[in-house]
Write a protein that holds these residues in place. Structure first.
Motif, short mmCIF file in Angstrom:
data_model
loop_
_atom_site.label_atom_id
_atom_site.label_comp_id
_atom_site.label_asym_id
_atom_site.label_seq_id
_atom_site.Cartn_x
_atom_site.Cartn_y
_atom_site.Cartn_z
N HIS B 161 0.87 -1.17 0.00
CA HIS B 161 0.00 0.00 0.00
C HIS B 161 0.91 1.22 0.00
O HIS B 161 1.81 1.32 0.83
CB HIS B 161 -0.89 0.00 1.26
N VAL B 162 0.69 2.15 -0.94
CA VAL B 162 1.56 3.32 -1.00
C VAL B 162 0.81 4.57 -0.55
O VAL B 162 -0.27 4.88 -1.06
CB VAL B 162 2.13 3.53 -2.42
N MET B 163 1.36 5.27 0.43
CA MET B 163 0.77 6.53 0.88
C MET B 163 1.34 7.66 0.05
O MET B 163 2.55 7.70 -0.19
CB MET B 163 1.13 6.79 2.35
N GLU B 164 0.49 8.56 -0.39
CA GLU B 164 1.02 9.69 -1.15
C GLU B 164 1.39 10.81 -0.19
O GLU B 164 0.53 11.42 0.45
CB GLU B 164 0.03 10.20 -2.19
N LEU B 165 2.68 11.05 -0.12
CA LEU B 165 3.19 12.08 0.79
C LEU B 165 3.30 13.39 0.01
O LEU B 165 3.97 13.44 -1.01
CB LEU B 165 4.57 11.67 1.30
N PRO B 166 2.63 14.44 0.48
CA PRO B 166 2.80 15.72 -0.22
C PRO B 166 4.25 16.22 -0.04
O PRO B 166 4.97 15.71 0.81
CB PRO B 166 1.82 16.65 0.49
N GLN B 167 4.66 17.19 -0.85
CA GLN B 167 6.04 17.67 -0.72
C GLN B 167 6.11 19.13 -0.30
O GLN B 167 7.17 19.73 -0.30
CB GLN B 167 6.78 17.42 -2.04
N ARG B 168 4.95 19.67 0.02
CA ARG B 168 4.90 21.01 0.62
C ARG B 168 4.01 20.91 1.85
O ARG B 168 3.39 19.89 2.08
CB ARG B 168 4.33 22.02 -0.38
N LYS B 169 3.98 21.98 2.66
CA LYS B 169 3.21 21.88 3.90
C LYS B 169 2.11 22.94 3.98
O LYS B 169 1.81 23.46 5.03
CB LYS B 169 4.16 21.95 5.10
N ASP B 170 1.50 23.24 2.85
CA ASP B 170 0.39 24.20 2.83
C ASP B 170 -0.91 23.48 3.22
O ASP B 170 -0.92 22.27 3.42
CB ASP B 170 0.26 24.82 1.44
N GLU B 171 -1.99 24.25 3.26
CA GLU B 171 -3.27 23.66 3.70
C GLU B 171 -3.74 22.54 2.76
O GLU B 171 -4.26 21.53 3.21
CB GLU B 171 -4.34 24.75 3.86
N ASP B 173 -1.92 20.56 1.15
CA ASP B 173 -1.07 19.39 1.41
C ASP B 173 -1.53 18.67 2.68
O ASP B 173 -1.58 17.45 2.74
CB ASP B 173 0.39 19.82 1.56
N ARG B 174 -1.88 19.49 3.66
CA ARG B 174 -2.36 18.90 4.91
C ARG B 174 -3.65 18.11 4.66
O ARG B 174 -3.83 17.01 5.16
CB ARG B 174 -2.59 20.01 5.94
N ALA B 175 -4.53 18.69 3.84
CA ALA B 175 -5.80 18.02 3.54
C ALA B 175 -5.51 16.68 2.85
O ALA B 175 -6.10 15.65 3.20
CB ALA B 175 -6.65 18.91 2.65
N LEU B 176 -4.56 16.69 1.90
CA LEU B 176 -4.21 15.45 1.20
C LEU B 176 -3.67 14.42 2.19
O LEU B 176 -4.08 13.26 2.20
CB LEU B 176 -3.16 15.74 0.11
N TRP B 177 -2.76 14.87 3.05
CA TRP B 177 -2.11 13.94 3.97
C TRP B 177 -3.10 13.37 4.99
O TRP B 177 -3.07 12.19 5.31
CB TRP B 177 -0.92 14.63 4.65
N ARG B 178 -4.00 14.23 5.46
CA ARG B 178 -5.02 13.74 6.39
C ARG B 178 -5.88 12.68 5.71
O ARG B 178 -6.24 11.68 6.34
CB ARG B 178 -5.89 14.89 6.88
N SER B 179 -6.17 12.87 4.43
CA SER B 179 -6.99 11.86 3.74
C SER B 179 -6.15 10.60 3.48
O SER B 179 -6.68 9.49 3.49
CB SER B 179 -7.59 12.42 2.46
N GLU B 180 -4.85 10.75 3.29
CA GLU B 180 -4.00 9.59 3.09
C GLU B 180 -3.90 8.75 4.36
O GLU B 180 -3.82 7.52 4.30
CB GLU B 180 -2.59 10.03 2.65
N VAL B 181 -3.88 9.43 5.50
CA VAL B 181 -3.85 8.71 6.78
C VAL B 181 -5.14 7.89 6.93
O VAL B 181 -5.12 6.74 7.34
CB VAL B 181 -3.64 9.70 7.95
N ILE B 333 -2.71 12.65 14.35
CA ILE B 333 -1.66 11.76 13.84
C ILE B 333 -1.09 12.33 12.54
O ILE B 333 0.12 12.48 12.37
CB ILE B 333 -2.21 10.34 13.63
N ALA B 334 -1.99 12.68 11.62
CA ALA B 334 -1.53 13.22 10.32
C ALA B 334 -0.67 14.46 10.53
O ALA B 334 0.40 14.60 9.93
CB ALA B 334 -2.74 13.55 9.45
N ASP B 335 -1.11 15.33 11.41
CA ASP B 335 -0.37 16.58 11.62
C ASP B 335 1.01 16.33 12.20
O ASP B 335 1.98 16.99 11.83
CB ASP B 335 -1.17 17.52 12.55
N ARG B 336 1.10 15.37 13.10
CA ARG B 336 2.40 15.06 13.69
C ARG B 336 3.38 14.57 12.62
O ARG B 336 4.53 14.99 12.56
CB ARG B 336 2.24 14.00 14.78
N TYR B 337 2.92 13.67 11.78
CA TYR B 337 3.83 13.09 10.77
C TYR B 337 4.20 14.12 9.71
O TYR B 337 5.29 14.07 9.16
CB TYR B 337 3.23 11.81 10.17
#
Lengths: 249, 429
Positions: B161-171, B173-181, B333-337
């Motif tokens: 399973h591959v998680m898509e990690l954003p490469q910037r830390k804007d809003e 990106d956060r939304a993407l990462w939270r959905s990836e978690v 959790i998402a925000d910490r990572y």
């Protein structure tokens, strides 16, 4: 007091003996496949109060006969500063390493840069290329010096550059132009390494490749300043090691 | 090590190749770790865990699976361990730190790819890693192009399973990462057939935070000068933290810290007189990659801190424990990572600031930058790190290497020249 410095490099081994602060003897031999035996031969019937080794084989020497070891960076800084007290930057192109060293007015290392792990742009590189061109090292320097023009050698990897040279030969490119191109390529490498530590006058060029007239000429032209070259550039590391022995008590 | 051959055979290992690997480790461990003088007694646990690296811990994984639990393998500090634990699983880090079956791996991967990825596939192809063979699911992440494309190949051998990690830390990106978690949570739920509930997740957050707190406590003790623990021992603990049971590990690290505090009070230090203090920064060092720390410490300096994924980057941030509901916990959790300052991010100012902070807090004399050859993010970012440190007059040594041993001589010369430089500098002042 009698001290000595031994520089066990990848291509040559140099011994410098100092008696009460003055150089009383020096000799350079090939490293061969048995550096320890070569060292023993050099040291035979010689006796010192203190022997300091440097160069890539320094730990081998320490395990067998050397009292102390220093790196070749420190050794070159000490050696160059001794010969040329006004030295602030050193370029040493040795057998497998190229070093750019920035030194303080009292001869301490302030910063240094070395080539990557491969032998690109070192003495070994020149040796391999000379053999690809069917020339001796000395002939290659002379031929390159006399060349009118050059071809661009784009690869600095010893293996790729050799293929590139083979290709140029196959296309009928005159040897002098290839030789000149190879020297230019090394010169580029050395100049960029030097720029990373900052080029401050005076600049001393040491190590075996400093004996190459074409390389000296190209570097002076590229850097826009004269180079100071020790009378015997191959013993500077050993001299530095001997000086370290002299000063260590 | 007791007899685990049957277990290894059942896991599908190539016993002959595996024997070869296990023969190499003990002498390397002896030379690099056990030969150090005056080690604290608390290191005994970690020596034991290492001696059982393919034994007891693997047996625990096998038993866990026999009872219906799952094992999830990860390759990066970005994969939330909390989710795996909350799903009733065990999370193991699979990063590989030794050159294994490189030629076989190069049938799939280009030669000019970093050692870490090549070695990872090498372990899989050679069938010598009982951890990867114990995994029900591998979780990758898009941290770099090499890994991203590698996971496609790895997927031919095992479920990935591959998680898509954003490469910037804007809003966005956060939304993407939270959905990836959340997507990972769902994948884990599919795997176990059970929902991830809020209570087990709350508990998992606590467990992993406790592990981080213990490692942070150890990190704090490394500020001590003269030192109470070597860089190699600290690295070993961090490496083991990736695959040991988190509760037990926290307990053992805390016990070691108690001992270190006691030793410091009694004036027992490792190493005695002042040694130059080095910050290692850059790429991760997976077991048994101790090449550079061993060179640095055998040359007379101390690795006082590691700014790496196998160092403080792994445990520096905690997950907020304030959330009350499942959604809040997943966001926490998402925000910490997302706070992790890997070099794949742009811009990555946090990393530069953190390095400078570590230089100050750990009384660092020089930074040694460890770059794995062909690792674009870290080799390129080295420029900015150097630039930043030069402003403060901190000596910086950039070393590019891989998992082979052939450049040990050249690396040693560079490291020793750095130490000589630091010694004359401090000697004259």
């Amino acid at each position: 007091m009698k001290v000595a410095g031994l520089d066990i490099g990848s291509r040559t081994i140099a011994l410098v003996e100092m008696d009460d602060g003055t150089v009383s003897f020096s000799e350079v031999v090939d490293t061969t496949f048995d550096p320890l035996e070569q060292c023993r031969r050099l040291l035979k019937d010689r006796d010192f109060d203190l022997l300091v080794a440097t160069g890539y084989g320094r730990h081998l020497a320490q395990a067998n006969f050397a009292h102390q070891v220093i790196t070749e960076i420190k050794a070159f800084a000490l050696g160059c500063h001794h010969i040329f007290p006004e030295c602030r930057t050193i370029l040493d192109i040795g057998g497998q390493d190229t070093k750019a060293i920035s030194v303080s007015p009292d001869g301490r290392v302030v910063d240094f840069q070395m080539n990557d792990r491969c032998a690109a742009g070192t003495g070994k590189f020149l040796e391999v290329m000379a053999s690809a061109l069917g020339l001796s090292l000395q002939e290659m320097g002379e031929v390159a010096m006399g060349a009118e023009g050059e071809v661009k050698i784009s690869s600095m990897c010893t293996v790729f550059a050799e293929s590139e040279v083979t290709g140029l030969i196959a296309r009928g490119t005159p040897r002098p132009l290839i030789a000149r191109g190879l020297h230019e390529a090394i010169c580029d490498r050395a100049a960029s390494l030097l720029k990373r530590v900052g080029v401050a006058r005076e600049l001393v060029f040491a190590g075996g490749v400093a004996r190459n007239p074409c390389m000296r000429h190209l570097l002076e032209e590229r850097l826009g300043m004269p180079l100071l070259i020790p009378e015997n550039p191959q013993i500077v590391g050993a001299l530095g090691a001997a000086l370290s022995a002299r000063d260590s008590d | 090590m007791s007899d685990y051959r049957e277990m290894w055979e059942e896991l599908g290992l190539d016993l002959q190749a595996h024997d070869g690997l296990l023969e190499v480790l003990p002498p390397l461990y002896q030379e690099t770790i056990l030969s150090q003088e005056n080690r604290p007694e608390g290191m005994g646990y970690f020596d034991f865990v290492f001696s059982e690296i393919h034994g007891l811990r693997v047996k625990e994984l096998v038993e866990h699976r026999a009872q219906g639990g799952v094992v999830v393998g990860t390759f990066c500090t970005y994969v939330p361990e909390e989710l795996v634990i909350a799903a009733g699983g065990i999370c193991v880090g699979l990063c590989a730190g030794a050159q294994v079956a490189e030629e076989a791996a190069e049938q799939y991967l280009p030669r000019n790819l970093c050692s870490l990825i090549k070695s990872s596939l090498g372990f899989k192809l050679a069938k010598v890693c009982p951890y990867i063979e114990s995994c029900d699911l591998l979780v990758g992440e898009t941290t770099c192009d090499g890994k991203k494309k590698y996971y496609e190949i790895l997927g031919e051998f095992q479920p990935v399973h591959v998680m898509e990690l954003p490469q910037r830390k804007d809003e966005v990106d956060r939304a993407l990462w939270r959905s990836e978690v959340r997507r990972l949570a769902r994948r884990l739920e599919e795997l176990t057939g059970k929902r991830i509930e809020s209570e087990p997740l709350r508990e998992a957050i606590k467990v992993v935070n406790e592990k981080r707190r213990a490692l942070l406590r150890l990190a704090e003790l490394r500020k001590s000068d003269p030192p109470v623990i070597s860089g190699r021992d600290a690295l070993l603990i961090n490496q083991i933290a990736f695959y040991d049971d988190p509760k037990r590990l926290a307990e053992k690290v805390n016990a070691l810290c108690d001992e270190l505090v006691e030793r410091r009070e009694k004036g027992i230090f490792i190493g005695g007189s002042h040694r130059p203090r080095v910050l290692l920064s850059g790429c991760p060092m997976a077991i048994p990659n101790w090449k550079l720390p061993a060179i640095i410490e055998n040359s007379g300096a101390l690795v006082a801190m590691d700014e790496m994924c196998t160092g403080i980057r792994y445990f520096r941030h905690l997950v907020s424990e304030e959330a009350t509901d499942l959604d809040g916990m997943l966001d926490a959790i998402a925000d910490r990572y997302l706070r992790i300052d890997c070099a794949v991010f742009t811009p990555n100012r946090e990393r530069l600031e953190h390095i400078k902070e570590l230089v100050r807090d750990y009384s660092i004399d020089a930074v040694v930058y460890y770059a794995l050859q062909f690792c674009d993010p870290y080799t390129v970012e080295a420029f900015r790190v150097r630039q930043e440190l030069e402003k403060d007059g901190i000596p910086f040594l950039y070393l590019e290497t891989d998992y082979s041993a052939e450049d040990v001589g050249q690396l040693t010369t560079r490291v020793q020249a750095l130490i000589e430089m630091l010694e004359t500098k401090s000697g004259s002042s």
